[in-house]
Design a protein around this motif. Structure first.
Motif, PDB file in Angstrom:
ATOM      1  N   ALA A 272       0.848  -1.192   0.000  1.00 39.77           N
ATOM      2  CA  ALA A 272       0.000   0.000   0.000  1.00 39.77           C
ATOM      3  C   ALA A 272       0.878   1.235   0.000  1.00 39.77           C
ATOM      4  O   ALA A 272       1.607   1.473   0.961  1.00 39.77           O
ATOM      5  N   GLY A 273       0.833   2.022  -1.050  1.00 38.08           N
ATOM      6  CA  GLY A 273       1.671   3.212  -1.134  1.00 38.08           C
ATOM      7  C   GLY A 273       0.865   4.479  -0.946  1.00 38.08           C
ATOM      8  O   GLY A 273      -0.356   4.520  -1.099  1.00 38.08           O
ATOM      9  N   GLY A 274       1.577   5.557  -0.617  1.00 35.53           N
ATOM     10  CA  GLY A 274       0.932   6.856  -0.449  1.00 35.53           C
ATOM     11  C   GLY A 274       0.498   7.087   0.986  1.00 35.53           C
ATOM     12  O   GLY A 274       0.979   6.462   1.928  1.00 35.53           O
ATOM     13  N   GLY A 275      -0.437   8.001   1.153  1.00 35.60           N
ATOM     14  CA  GLY A 275      -0.831   8.416   2.495  1.00 35.60           C
ATOM     15  C   GLY A 275       0.129   9.463   3.031  1.00 35.60           C
ATOM     16  O   GLY A 275       1.025   9.935   2.336  1.00 35.60           O
ATOM     17  N   GLY A 276      -0.068   9.856   4.275  1.00 36.95           N
ATOM     18  CA  GLY A 276       0.811  10.842   4.894  1.00 36.95           C
ATOM     19  C   GLY A 276       0.557  12.267   4.462  1.00 36.95           C
ATOM     20  O   GLY A 276       1.376  13.160   4.731  1.00 36.95           O
ATOM     21  N   GLU A 277      -0.575  12.526   3.819  1.00 38.21           N
ATOM     22  CA  GLU A 277      -0.829  13.867   3.301  1.00 38.21           C
ATOM     23  C   GLU A 277      -1.009  14.898   4.409  1.00 38.21           C
ATOM     24  O   GLU A 277      -0.658  16.076   4.227  1.00 38.21           O
ATOM     25  N   VAL A 278      -1.561  14.490   5.554  1.00 39.17           N
ATOM     26  CA  VAL A 278      -1.726  15.440   6.645  1.00 39.17           C
ATOM     27  C   VAL A 278      -0.368  15.895   7.166  1.00 39.17           C
ATOM     28  O   VAL A 278      -0.125  17.090   7.381  1.00 39.17           O
ATOM     29  N   GLN A 279       0.552  14.936   7.354  1.00 40.22           N
ATOM     30  CA  GLN A 279       1.895  15.305   7.805  1.00 40.22           C
ATOM     31  C   GLN A 279       2.595  16.187   6.767  1.00 40.22           C
ATOM     32  O   GLN A 279       3.308  17.127   7.131  1.00 40.22           O
ATOM     33  N   ASN A 280       2.383  15.887   5.490  1.00 38.09           N
ATOM     34  CA  ASN A 280       2.946  16.737   4.431  1.00 38.09           C
ATOM     35  C   ASN A 280       2.440  18.163   4.546  1.00 38.09           C
ATOM     36  O   ASN A 280       3.208  19.131   4.421  1.00 38.09           O
ATOM     37  N   ALA A 281       1.145  18.293   4.768  1.00 38.13           N
ATOM     38  CA  ALA A 281       0.543  19.629   4.837  1.00 38.13           C
ATOM     39  C   ALA A 281       1.095  20.411   6.022  1.00 38.13           C
ATOM     40  O   ALA A 281       1.373  21.613   5.912  1.00 38.13           O
ATOM     41  N   ALA A 440       5.326   1.301  -3.435  1.00 36.07           N
ATOM     42  CA  ALA A 440       4.865   2.451  -2.655  1.00 36.07           C
ATOM     43  C   ALA A 440       4.451   3.643  -3.495  1.00 36.07           C
ATOM     44  O   ALA A 440       4.418   4.766  -2.993  1.00 36.07           O
ATOM     45  N   GLN A 441       4.109   3.427  -4.788  1.00 33.55           N
ATOM     46  CA  GLN A 441       3.545   4.570  -5.494  1.00 33.55           C
ATOM     47  C   GLN A 441       2.201   4.936  -4.865  1.00 33.55           C
ATOM     48  O   GLN A 441       1.600   4.139  -4.154  1.00 33.55           O
ATOM     49  N   ASP A 442       1.749   6.128  -5.122  1.00 35.90           N
ATOM     50  CA  ASP A 442       0.659   6.715  -4.353  1.00 35.90           C
ATOM     51  C   ASP A 442      -0.698   6.206  -4.808  1.00 35.90           C
ATOM     52  O   ASP A 442      -1.264   6.684  -5.787  1.00 35.90           O
ATOM     53  N   ILE A 443      -1.250   5.238  -4.063  1.00 37.00           N
ATOM     54  CA  ILE A 443      -2.617   4.781  -4.306  1.00 37.00           C
ATOM     55  C   ILE A 443      -3.527   5.140  -3.129  1.00 37.00           C
ATOM     56  O   ILE A 443      -4.650   4.654  -3.046  1.00 37.00           O
ATOM     57  N   THR A 444      -3.029   5.994  -2.248  1.00 32.94           N
ATOM     58  CA  THR A 444      -3.798   6.380  -1.058  1.00 32.94           C
ATOM     59  C   THR A 444      -3.883   7.900  -0.987  1.00 32.94           C
ATOM     60  O   THR A 444      -2.860   8.584  -1.050  1.00 32.94           O
TER      61      THR A 444
END
Length: 907
Positions: A272-281, A440-444
Motif C-alpha cells: 500500500a503506497g501513499g498516504g501521509g498527506e496530513v503530515q505533508n501539509a 509504494a507509489q501513491d494509491i492512497t
C-alpha cells in the motif's frame, strides 16, 4: 511437569507416525534450471513447536528440527562472499530444484489419496504433489498448518484487531493489532463480500475460490488431527486455549474470511503506497510560515523530492511514465489551520495493564526488498542472471514459508506468506523465476470531510457526522472489544480496551482538524481498500505454466495485482519489469501529496463509494520494460515522471548501492555471473550508505582548510573507513566486533548532530520537526534516529536500513556549498548559509560533539542489548511470534527470502 512432558512426547511421536508413510522420492518434475536455482529463508522451515519442544528450548536451548537450519547459511554470507564461487553457492543458499532425489527424502505424508507431501532432509521444505488440483491445494494447506499453524492463527487475529484476547496483552501484541486494525477495519460481512466479488470476476475467480476452499480443508484436517493426536503447537497450551492434561479446549477451524484478513495484513504492510498527506501539509505550512508562501513552497517542493532528477531509477532506458505529479496550479487542497491537527483516537476505555495505551502506535511504512537482474547480453553464459527477493522482516517463525506445488495447472516453488500459501507468491516456475519489491507509489489519498451536526447545531472536531452529497451522514464504527488475562507465555496483568474505527465513504478517519476555522475529519482512501484479495488472480497465473511462457505473459499477469509492487522476471532469454497497483485516475488539478476537499468535485475520476471502485490507469501507463541492460530495485524511484510515494526518493538512495555495483560490472565489460552478482548484493548489504555517498563530500568541505584539535583524529578515522568501502562488517565471522568500529561510532553519533546543525537554523524548530515527521533524518541498523541526537525511535534490529533519511538533502546542500553541479537543488542554502567557511565550522563543531559522545549514549541499549554494545545494537534479531527464539546475527541489509537464478534453457 515431567508427567506432562512425557505424555506430550508420546502423543507427538504417535501422532506423527500416524500421519506418515514410507519415504519415497518426489515424482520428477519439468525443471529447466539445471541446478542453477537457489533460495534461502531464515531461520528455518519449521515454525511449529509442541509444548515439549518449547519447554526443552527454554531449559536446554534445543530447537525442533529445521527451526534454524537456514539461519547459519544466511548469517555466514557477509564474512565469506568475497571468496564465493559457483561451487560454494550451496553453502549459503538452498538448492531450489524441483522434486526431492530418493537419497534426500526425509519424510513422505499422504494426508489424502490425491496428494503426497515429501520433505527433504536438508531443509524440511514440503514438496506437494497432487494428482488433482483440489488435492494439490489440500496438500498446500496441510503443509502450511504443519509448519506455521500458530503463526497463521496469530496473524488472523492481528488483522481483526483481536490479538490481545487471543495471545495476551503484551505491548507488542497491542501494537500489532492496533496497526493493522486501523488500516483495514472490516466486518465479517464485508470480508465475505470481498470473496464473493473476487469469485464473480470470471473463470479464474471461480478457480481461486475452489483452490482456497481446498486449501482450507487441508489446514483444518491438520488442525483436527494435531489436536486429537496432541501434537499441536504448544503455544495453545501456554496461552490457555488447550489444557495440557485433559486436551480440553479448541483450536478454531480456519475459514475463507481468514484469508481475506491475512491478505489485508500483507497488503497494508508491503503493498500500500501513499498516504501521509496530513503530515505533508503540516510540514509545508511550517515552511511557508518560516520563509513566506512563495519561497516556502519552493523549499517544500525541494524536500518533497518529487521526480528528483538525481534519484536512481529502475527504468533507465529513456521511457517516461508520468503519474501522480503536482500540477502547476493545484486546486482543492484542504490544508489544516495551524496547530489544529490531532490524531484520531483508536483505543477507548483502557483498563488494567492497558492503561496508558489510549494513543495508537504509528505504523512504520518500510519499503524493504531488493532486486538485481542482468540481461543475457552482459552475462558470461549469455543467459540472464537474477539475485532478488523480498525483505519482510525477521520473525521467529518467519512470515514467509518455502514450498513446492505440483499439480494440474500449478508448477512452482518458492515463498508464500503463511496462511496464503495456496499459491507460490514469489519464486520460480519450470523455466522462469520472479520476485517483487515494495513500490509504494501513491494509491492512497487523504480527504477532508466537513463535519456537521444533524440537529443543526455548529459541529465540533469531535462530531461524528459529515457532509456527503447533500446529506449529514453518521460515521459508521467498527469495534473490537478485547480483554485479556495473564498467561504463562505473557505474564502481563489483565486488562481490556476497545478498538474503534470511525469510517466514512472515504475510508477510515485518521485525523481531526479545522480548515478555515471549520471542523473536518481527514479520512484515508486507498484503492485496494475493500479489494484485499483481488491480487489472487495475478498470483494464480504466476503458478500456471500454461499462463506464463514469456516475459510478456508475466507482465500481463502482474498487471492483475492491485497492490503496489515492482515485479521482476527472468528466464533463459529475457528479463522484464512491471510496476503493479490500481493507480486511481485523479482530477488533473489536484496535488496528490496534500489533503483534498471531499465531495467538492475533486474525487477520483469514476469513483463509486459503494465498493470503492474508480477509474484506474491502464497497464500501458505503468512503468515497465523488457530486456533493459539491467534492473535494480531497493524501493527506489521507478521511472522518469513517476511520482512514486515518499520523500525518501531523493539524490541519494540505498538503490545507488546496487546500481553503482551492477553498472560497474557492465561498464567494465566484466561478464556477469551468479557469483559476482551475488557478491554485488552482499557488498551493498554491508555498506553504510552515508559513508559511500555523502561522507566524501563532507570531507571535501572539512579539508578546505587544515584540521586541528579534537576533530582531527575523527577525520582521520573516517577517511580510513571510507577508503576501505565504509562497511559495517565483522573483523571475522562471529567476532561480534566491527573493523573500523570507532569510525562507525563517530559516523553514527555525527549524523544527527550534523543534520540538526545544518538544517535547523534555516528551517527553524517547527519546520525542521515537521519535516522530520514526514521523513526521519536517519535510519541505521540500530533503529531510526529522529531530530534529537541519541534518541532512537522505530524498530531496531530490523535488518532493513538506509531507506529513510536526509542523505539526499544533505548531499545536495553540501555539493552546492562546494560549487559542484546539482540537478534539482534544495530550495534554500542551509549549511552555513551556503558559505564554505561557515559550513566547514558547522561540520567540525558537530563532529567534535560526536567524537566526544560516550558510546553508551550512541548505542543506548534496549531489552536485547546493553548500552554501548555496538555490534548488538546493529544485530538482526528475529522477533518471536511463538515459543521458539533465535540467536542474534550480525547486521546485513538483505532480503529475507532470496533467490539466485540462471536458466540455461526454456520450453
Amino acid at each position: 511437569m515431567r508427567r506432562r512432558i512425557t505424555a506430550l512426547v508420546t502423543a507427538t511421536v504417535i501422532g506423527g507416525a500416524l500421519a506418515t508413510a514410507p519415504p519415497v522420492a518426489a515424482a520428477p518434475q519439468i525443471d529447466f534450471c539445471g541446478n542453477q536455482c537457489n533460495d534461502i529463508t531464515p531461520p528455518g522451515q519449521n515454525g511449529n513447536a509442541t509444548l515439549t519442544d518449547i519447554l526443552l528450548h527454554k531449559t536446554l536451548g534445543t530447537r525442533p528440527a529445521h527451526a534454524a537450519d537456514q539461519l547459519g547459511k544466511y548469517a555466514a554470507l557477509p564474512s565469506n562472499y568475497q571468496g564465493l564461487t559457483s561451487d560454494t553457492i550451496g553453502r549459503f543458499f538452498n538448492d531450489s530444484s524441483f522434486g526431492v532425489p530418493a537419497g534426500q527424502v526425509e519424510s513422505t505424508v499422504k494426508p489424502r489419496s490425491d496428494v503426497t507431501i515429501t520433505r527433504d532432509k536438508a531443509t524440511g521444505v514440503p514438496h506437494v504433489q497432487g494428482t488433482t488440483r483440489a488435492g494439490t491445494e489440500f496438500g498446500a494447506g496441510y503443509a502450511a498448518a504443519q509448519d506455521r499453524l500458530w503463526l497463521m492463527d496469530v496473524m488472523r487475529h492481528v488483522g481483526r484487531g483481536q490479538l490481545t484476547s487471543f495471545a495476551g496483552g503484551a505491548q507488542g501484541n497491542r501494537d500489532l493489532e492496533q496497526q493493522f486494525f486501523s488500516a483495514a477495519p472490516y466486518t465479517e460481512q464485508e470480508l465475505q463480500q470481498q470473496i464473493d466479488a473476487a469469485a464473480a470476476t470470471g473463470p479464474r475467480g471461480v478457480q481461486a475460490l475452489a483452490d482456497a476452499k481446498s486449501y482450507l480443508d487441508g489446514i483444518n484436517q491438520y488442525v483436527k488431527q494435531s489436536h486429537d493426536g496432541r501434537y499441536f503447537p504448544g503455544e495453545y497450551v501456554l496461552t490457555g486455549h488447550v489444557d495440557a492434561i485433559t486436551n480440553a479446549g479448541t483450536i478454531e477451524p480456519f475459514k475463507l474470511t481468514d484469508l481475506v484478513v491475512l491478505a489485508s495484513v500483507v497488503g497494508a504492510q508491503f503493498g500500500a503506497g501513499g498516504g501521509g498527506e496530513v503530515q505533508n501539509a503540516v510540514a509545508k505550512l511550517a515552511m511557508q510560515e518560516r520563509y513566506g508562501v512563495e519561497q516556502g513552497e519552493k523549499v517544500w517542493q525541494s524536500f518533497r523530492a518529487e521526480n528528483d532528477p538525481e534519484a536512481v531509477k529502475t527504468v533507465h532506458d529513456g521511457q517516461k511514465f508520468p503519474y501522480g505529479n503536482t500540477p502547476a496550479s493545484p486546486q482543492g487542497a484542504a490544508l489544516p489551520d495551524q496547530g489544529s491537527v490531532s490524531g484520531q483516537q483508536l483505543v477507548f476505555d483502557p483498563t488494567g495493564s492497558a492503561k496508558g495505551a489510549a494513543v495508537p502506535s504509528q505504523a512504520e511504512h518500510r519499503g524493504m526488498s531488493n532486486a538485481l537482474v542482468v540481461s543475457g547480453k552482459h552475462t558470461e553464459s549469455g543467459h540472464p542472471v537474477a539475485v532478488f527477493g523480498p525483505q519482510t522482516g525477521y520473525f521467529a517463525p518467519q512470515l514467509l514459508m518455502l514450498q513446492e506445488l505440483q499439480g494440474p495447472g500449478i508448477s512452482a516453488r518458492g515463498a508464500s506468506f503463511a496462511g496464503l500459501s495456496f499459491y507460490v507468491l514469489l519464486g520460480r516456475g519450470q523455466d522462469y523465476s520472479w520476485s517483487a519489491t515494495s513500490a509504494a507509489q501513491d494509491i492512497t489519498d487523504t480527504y477532508a470531510l466537513e463535519l456537521c451536526d444533524p440537529s443543526g447545531k455548529p459541529a465540533t472536531k469531535d462530531t461524528n457526522y459529515y457532509r456527503h452529497r447533500g446529506q449529514c451522514l453518521p460515521m459508521d464504527t467498527v469495534e473490537r472489544k478485547d480483554s485479556w488475562k495473564p498467561t504463562v507465555a505473557d505474564g502481563t496483568a489483565e486488562g481490556s480496551y476497545t478498538l474503534r474505527s470511525y469510517r466514512t465513504k472515504y475510508g477510515p478517519v485518521t485525523h481531526r482538524a479545522t480548515v478555515g476555522g471549520k471542523p473536518v475529519a481527514y479520512a484515508s482512501l486507498r484503492s485496494s481498500y475493500f479489494h484485499e484479495i483481488d491480487s489472487v488472480l495475478g498470483f494464480q497465473q504466476f503458478n500456471d505454466p500454461d499462463a506464463i511462457r514469456s516475459a510478456q505473459d508475466f507482465q500481463r499477469a502482474a498487471s492483475a495485482v492491485n497492490y503496489t509492487f515492482n515485479w521482476f522476471y527472468a528466464d533463459s532469454k529475457d528479463i522484464a519489469y512491471f510496476n503493479s497497483g490500481t493507480n486511481p485516475v485523479r482530477d488533473p488539478n489536484v496535488d496528490p501529496a496534500m489533503p483534498v476537499k471531499a465531495d467538492a468535485g475533486f474525487d477520483w475520476q469514476g469513483w463509486n463509494p459503494d465498493g470503492n471502485t474508480a477509474a484506474y490507469t491502464p497497464a500501458a501507463q505503468h512503468p515497465q520494460s523488457i530486456n533493459q541492460d539491467y534492473y535494480i530495485s531497493w524501493n527506489n524511484a521507478q521511472a522518469d515522471g513517476y511520482a512514486s510515494g515518499g520523500a525518501d526518493k531523493s539524490a541519494v538512495h540505498r538503490g545507488d548501492l546496487l546500481d553503482s555495483r551492477v553498472k560497474r560490472l557492465i561498464s567494465s565489460n566484466t561478464p556477469v555471473t551468479r557469483v559476482n552478482l551475488t557478491q554485488a548484493m552482499a557488498d551493498a548489504s554491508l555498506t553504510d550508505l552515508r559513508a559511500e555517498k555523502v561522507l566524501p563530500d563532507l570531507l571535501k568541505v572539512i579539508d578546505s582548510a587544515p584540521v586541528s584539535g579534537p576533530a582531527a583524529d575523527a577525520v582521520t578515522k573516517l577517511k580510513v573507513w571510507a577508503a576501505k568501502g565504509g562497511k559495517r562488517a565483522e573483523t571475522s565471522q562471529g567476532s561480534k566486533a566491527y573493523t573500523d568500529a570507532d569510525a562507525i561510532r563517530i559516523m553514527d553519533a555525527w549524523w544527527p548532530f550534523l543534520v540538526n546543525a545544518e538544517f535547523k537554523p534555516g528551517l527553524g524548530d517547527a519546520a525542521f520537526g515537521a519535516m522530520a515527521g514526514v521523513l526521519p533524518i536517519n535510519e541505521t541498523p540500530s533503529g531510526w534516529q529522529q531530530e534529537v541526537p541519541g534518541k532512537h525511535v522505530g524498530t531496531p534490529h530490523a535488518g532493513s536500513a538506509y531507506q529513510h533519511g536526509w542523505w539526499g538533502y544533505l548531499s545536495k546542500d553540501i555539493r552546492s556549498v562546494l560549487g559542484a553541479p546539482v540537478a534539482g537543488p534544495m530550495g534554500a542554502k542551509f549549511c552555513g548559509g551556503g558559505d564554505l567557511g561557515r559550513c566547514r565550522q558547522v561540520l567540525l563543531d558537530a563532529l567534535t560533539k560526536a567524537a566526544a559522545q560516550p558510546i553508551a549514549e550512541v548505542y543506548s541499549g534496549d531489552g536485547d542489548c546493553k548500552a554501548g554494545d555496538q555490534w548488538c545494537a546493529d544485530a538482526i534479531i528475529h522477533r518471536p511470534l511463538g515459543g521458539i527464539t533465535q540467536d542474534k546475527i550480525s547486521t546485513q541489509n538483505r532480503p529475507t527470502f532470496q533467490q539466485v537464478v540462471e536458466y540455461p534453457s526454456h520450453r
